[in-house]
Design an enzyme around this catalytic site. Structure first.
Site, PDB file in Angstrom:
ATOM      1  N   HIS A 187       0.866  -0.837  -0.810  1.00 43.14           N
ATOM      2  CA  HIS A 187       0.094   0.062   0.248  1.00 43.14           C
ATOM      3  C   HIS A 187       0.750   0.997  -0.593  1.00 43.14           C
ATOM      4  O   HIS A 187       1.848   1.184   0.763  1.00 43.14           O
ATOM      5  CB  HIS A 187      -0.899   0.002   1.376  1.00 43.14           C
ATOM      6  CG  HIS A 187      -2.004   1.154   0.673  1.00 43.14           C
ATOM      7  ND1 HIS A 187      -1.825   2.312   1.297  1.00 43.14           N
ATOM      8  CD2 HIS A 187      -3.637   0.805   0.656  1.00 43.14           C
ATOM      9  CE1 HIS A 187      -3.420   2.162   1.221  1.00 43.14           C
ATOM     10  NE2 HIS A 187      -3.680   2.054   0.706  1.00 43.14           N
ATOM     11  N   ASP A 225      -7.633  -4.858  -0.266  1.00 42.45           N
ATOM     12  CA  ASP A 225      -8.478  -6.105  -1.278  1.00 42.45           C
ATOM     13  C   ASP A 225      -7.840  -7.201  -1.443  1.00 42.45           C
ATOM     14  O   ASP A 225      -8.131  -8.505  -1.390  1.00 42.45           O
ATOM     15  CB  ASP A 225      -7.837  -5.293  -2.451  1.00 42.45           C
ATOM     16  CG  ASP A 225      -8.466  -3.700  -3.084  1.00 42.45           C
ATOM     17  OD1 ASP A 225      -7.519  -3.430  -3.430  1.00 42.45           O
ATOM     18  OD2 ASP A 225      -9.538  -3.827  -3.473  1.00 42.45           O
TER      19      ASP A 225
HETATM   20  C1  SDX Z   1      -6.087   0.062  -3.100  1.00 39.50           C
HETATM   21  O1  SDX Z   1      -4.330   4.803  -1.932  1.00 39.50           O
HETATM   22  C2  SDX Z   1      -5.545   4.181  -1.318  1.00 39.50           C
HETATM   23  O2  SDX Z   1      -5.623   4.436  -0.511  1.00 39.50           O
HETATM   24  C3  SDX Z   1      -5.848   2.709  -1.924  1.00 39.50           C
HETATM   25  C4  SDX Z   1      -6.624   2.295  -1.340  1.00 39.50           C
HETATM   26  C5  SDX Z   1      -8.082   2.882  -1.601  1.00 39.50           C
HETATM   27  O3  SDX Z   1      -9.131   2.076  -0.291  1.00 39.50           O
HETATM   28  O4  SDX Z   1      -8.138   3.359  -2.214  1.00 39.50           O
HETATM   29  O5  SDX Z   1      -6.519   1.114   0.153  1.00 39.50           O
HETATM   30  C6  SDX Z   1      -7.383   0.598  -2.482  1.00 39.50           C
HETATM   31  O6  SDX Z   1      -5.954   0.706  -3.884  1.00 39.50           O
HETATM   32  C7  SDX Z   1      -5.142  -0.391  -2.409  1.00 39.50           C
HETATM   33  C8  SDX Z   1      -3.683  -1.621  -3.226  1.00 39.50           C
HETATM   34  C9  SDX Z   1      -4.434  -2.239  -4.030  1.00 39.50           C
HETATM   35  N1  SDX Z   1      -3.721  -3.196  -5.106  1.00 39.50           N
HETATM   36  C10 SDX Z   1      -2.846  -3.737  -4.844  1.00 39.50           C
HETATM   37  O7  SDX Z   1      -3.190  -4.712  -4.390  1.00 39.50           O
HETATM   38  C11 SDX Z   1      -1.690  -4.322  -6.155  1.00 39.50           C
HETATM   39  C12 SDX Z   1      -0.565  -4.545  -5.597  1.00 39.50           C
HETATM   40  N2  SDX Z   1      -0.118  -3.916  -4.819  1.00 39.50           N
HETATM   41  C13 SDX Z   1       1.215  -2.873  -5.308  1.00 39.50           C
HETATM   42  O8  SDX Z   1       1.120  -2.502  -6.907  1.00 39.50           O
HETATM   43  C14 SDX Z   1       1.611  -1.887  -4.490  1.00 39.50           C
HETATM   44  O9  SDX Z   1       1.621  -2.365  -3.203  1.00 39.50           O
HETATM   45  C15 SDX Z   1       1.227  -0.222  -4.690  1.00 39.50           C
HETATM   46  C16 SDX Z   1       0.365  -0.032  -5.901  1.00 39.50           C
HETATM   47  C17 SDX Z   1      -0.345  -1.054  -3.864  1.00 39.50           C
HETATM   48  C18 SDX Z   1       1.623   0.728  -3.877  1.00 39.50           C
HETATM   49  O10 SDX Z   1       2.686   0.888  -4.782  1.00 39.50           O
HETATM   50  P1  SDX Z   1       3.635   2.011  -4.560  1.00 39.50           P
HETATM   51  O11 SDX Z   1       3.654   3.222  -3.305  1.00 39.50           O
HETATM   52  O12 SDX Z   1       3.884   2.640  -5.952  1.00 39.50           O
HETATM   53  O13 SDX Z   1       5.466   0.914  -4.102  1.00 39.50           O
HETATM   54  P2  SDX Z   1       5.779   0.196  -5.379  1.00 39.50           P
HETATM   55  O14 SDX Z   1       5.219   0.026  -6.093  1.00 39.50           O
HETATM   56  O15 SDX Z   1       7.280   1.856  -5.473  1.00 39.50           O
HETATM   57  O16 SDX Z   1       6.837  -0.779  -4.408  1.00 39.50           O
HETATM   58  C19 SDX Z   1       7.562  -0.360  -3.413  1.00 39.50           C
HETATM   59  C20 SDX Z   1       8.475  -1.383  -3.428  1.00 39.50           C
HETATM   60  C21 SDX Z   1       8.923  -2.433  -5.024  1.00 39.50           C
HETATM   61  O17 SDX Z   1      10.151  -2.796  -4.433  1.00 39.50           O
HETATM   62  P3  SDX Z   1      11.255  -2.860  -5.011  1.00 39.50           P
HETATM   63  O18 SDX Z   1      11.612  -1.687  -5.970  1.00 39.50           O
HETATM   64  O19 SDX Z   1      11.755  -1.488  -4.105  1.00 39.50           O
HETATM   65  O20 SDX Z   1      12.655  -3.315  -5.134  1.00 39.50           O
HETATM   66  O21 SDX Z   1       7.832  -3.199  -2.783  1.00 39.50           O
HETATM   67  C22 SDX Z   1       7.578  -3.977  -4.342  1.00 39.50           C
HETATM   68  C23 SDX Z   1       7.977  -3.183  -5.418  1.00 39.50           C
HETATM   69  O22 SDX Z   1       8.335  -3.898  -6.394  1.00 39.50           O
HETATM   70  N3  SDX Z   1       5.999  -4.309  -3.609  1.00 39.50           N
HETATM   71  C24 SDX Z   1       5.625  -5.003  -4.050  1.00 39.50           C
HETATM   72  C25 SDX Z   1       4.001  -5.056  -4.146  1.00 39.50           C
HETATM   73  N4  SDX Z   1       3.726  -4.259  -3.927  1.00 39.50           N
HETATM   74  C26 SDX Z   1       5.245  -3.230  -3.716  1.00 39.50           C
HETATM   75  N5  SDX Z   1       6.608  -6.614  -4.619  1.00 39.50           N
HETATM   76  C27 SDX Z   1       5.729  -7.643  -4.547  1.00 39.50           C
HETATM   77  N6  SDX Z   1       4.374  -7.868  -4.847  1.00 39.50           N
HETATM   78  C28 SDX Z   1       3.370  -6.330  -4.117  1.00 39.50           C
HETATM   79  N7  SDX Z   1       2.345  -6.200  -4.303  1.00 39.50           N
END
Ligand code: SDX
Length: 428
Positions: A307, A364
């Site tokens: 998140h 989710d």
């Molecule tokens: C919602 O914003 C809100 O409030 C949203 C929400 C709401 O109520 O409106 O809470 C609802 O959208 C919840 C999120 C639902 N999405 C997912 O579950 C999709 C999977 N999650 C990711 O795609 C990710 O965690 C996000 C999009 C939710 C957040 O992404 P960020 O903050 O941009 O973080 P990032 O992509 O920069 O990740 C940081 C690191 C990275 O690794 P490094 O490059 O540092 O090595 O964490 C890793 C990412 O690769 N990472 C994951 C991961 N999420 C982040 N690795 C594996 N699986 C994951 N799910």
């Protein structure tokens, strides 16, 4: 004590005020940065940038706190109802009995939609994703209620648009499902409460009576509360920026629906179930899929994890994890993917990669398991998220309009070609 921040650029120091929120969170007010320094900030994804000051929702990602207008999400999910939470978010206070009765009556009065909207609906093929149908039908309201195009109209006029969209979105959602199934639409029945009315429009058939299961209705009401607002997330920021151009409430909500659709945002609940099903069909080897999620060269992400703000447990996920157990037990449903979900969570919470990146289950991760147990089809999961988030979008749009915020227009850093002359095609 008024705080301030200093920024030194090429040896010259500039001072900017620091504002402090209710919960003592601090922000540097850079409203005059470019005018004073000639430079801008750069923050793709706005990971460090506040877009507004808001009195609607407070969340603390480090401590896993979520409050709507000061009330904890745990309290509201347990003791309130979705429409009461909608009133709280939109109008700022819990309603008195007479206020709440009027709010509910106004909504009941507007659940029907213009018959011509059915013509728009049936124009969609049955394989149309319900989110595309939903955003289109919401935009169509601007045609049936042209007076709604003026966001500056009277308070009564805005309240009428608010009642109309809260009343009609469940009708649109259920009708998009019926269109997909090739079944006749079911009209709302106003002797029913909000969620039972929706469930009946979703699942009733002209050939038989439909009895709403109170366990299903309560579970769905609680799910909608948990999704009702979440400060400046992607779709809410979309609603605010679209509304800042003085686009109407209906146009702004339709934009929010489209932003929510993405699998990184509201579309994640559908992606989680599809992921869990794939893992189950693949033999349930959670370690294999965890390794894929950690592999930089593998595009696979563990959907429902991580998140932007929560770097601790998403409090909604905690409530939903318990609700999933309760609802499945109460309905006598055994869902094999629930065990896979719990297995993934257990492994992730002890895995260095996830711990280091503070990746926890989000809202989710468990919601899809409950929706499935309630009989909601997978590609309607994000529609359910939109139904829940609607009051939050409305509240945030209303707050932005009433605070007279300027039109949203970010700056940029240009990295393209320097100036160059045009060359005629025969000279290229
Ligand atoms: C919602 O914003 C809100 O409030 C949203 C929400 C709401 O109520 O409106 O809470 C609802 O959208 C919840 C999120 C639902 N999405 C997912 O579950 C999709 C999977 N999650 C990711 O795609 C990710 O965690 C996000 C999009 C939710 C957040 O992404 P960020 O903050 O941009 O973080 P990032 O992509 O920069 O990740 C940081 C690191 C990275 O690794 P490094 O490059 O540092 O090595 O964490 C890793 C990412 O690769 N990472 C994951 C991961 N999420 C982040 N690795 C594996 N699986 C994951 N799910």
């Amino acid at each position: 004590m008024v705080k301030s921040a200093q920024i030194t650029i090429d040896g010259k120091t500039f001072e900017f005020p620091v504002v402090e929120g209710t919960e003592h969170e601090l922000a540097i007010d850079i409203g005059k940065l470019r005018a004073q320094t000639g430079v801008i900030t750069l923050d793709p994804g706005f990971k460090n940038t506040g877009s507004t000051s808001s009195a609607i929702t407070f969340l603390n990602g480090e401590e896993g706190i979520l409050r709507y207008r000061g009330y904890s999400i745990e309290d509201l999910a347990e003791k309130s109802t979705f429409l009461e939470v909608a009133y709280l978010l939109i109008y700022g206070e819990l309603p008195s009995k007479s206020e709440f009765d009027k709010f509910k009556e106004d909504i009941k009065y507007h659940t029907l939609v213009h018959e011509d909207i059915k013509t728009i609906l049936t124009g969609f093929p049955s394989n149309a994703h319900p989110m595309g149908v939903l955003s289109s039908l919401v935009t169509s309201l601007t045609a049936f209620y042209p007076e709604s195009l003026d966001p500056n109209r009277s308070r009564e006029g805005v309240d009428l648009s608010i009642a109309r969209i809260i009343a009609k979105l469940p009708t649109f959602a259920a009708w998009s499902y019926k269109n997909q199934k090739g079944q006749p639409v079911v009209y709302p029945r106003n002797e029913l409460e909000y969620v039972p009315n929706f469930l009946r429009m979703m699942f009733a058939l002209p050939t038989e009576d439909y009895e709403v299961n109170p366990v299903v209705a309560r579970a769905l009401d609680q799910l909608l509360i948990l999704h009702a607002d979440h400060e400046q997330n992607c779709s809410t920021s979309t609603v605010r920026i679209v509304g800042s151009s003085q686009a109407s409430l209906f146009a702004s909500i339709s934009a929010g629906i489209n932003a929510l659709w993405g699998p990184l945002h509201g579309g994640a609940n559908q992606a989680v179930i599809e992921m869990l099903e794939n893992i189950r069909k693949d033999g349930g080897d959670t370690k294999k899929w965890m390794d894929k999620a950690k592999d930089k060269n593998d595009p696979f992400r563990l959907m429902g994890f991580g998140h932007r703000v929560y770097k601790n447990f998403d409090p909604r996920a905690r409530i939903l994890k318990k609700a999933a157990d309760d609802v499945l037990e109460s309905l006598g449903v055994v869902d094999p993917v629930l065990d896979i979900a719990k297995g993934l969570e257990e492994v992730a919470l002890s895995d260095e990669y996830f711990i280091e990146r503070k990746l926890y289950p989000n809202v989710d991760f468990y919601s899809g398991i409950i929706y499935r147990a309630l009989g909601i089809p997978v590609d309607m999961f994000t529609v359910m998220f939109a139904l829940g988030r609607l009051p939050g979008w409305i509240a945030q749009w209303k707050e932005m309009r009433e605070s007279g915020e300027p039109i949203g227009r970010p700056r940029q850093v240009y990295i393209g070609h320097p100036a160059r002359d045009y060359t005629p095609i025969d000279k290229r």
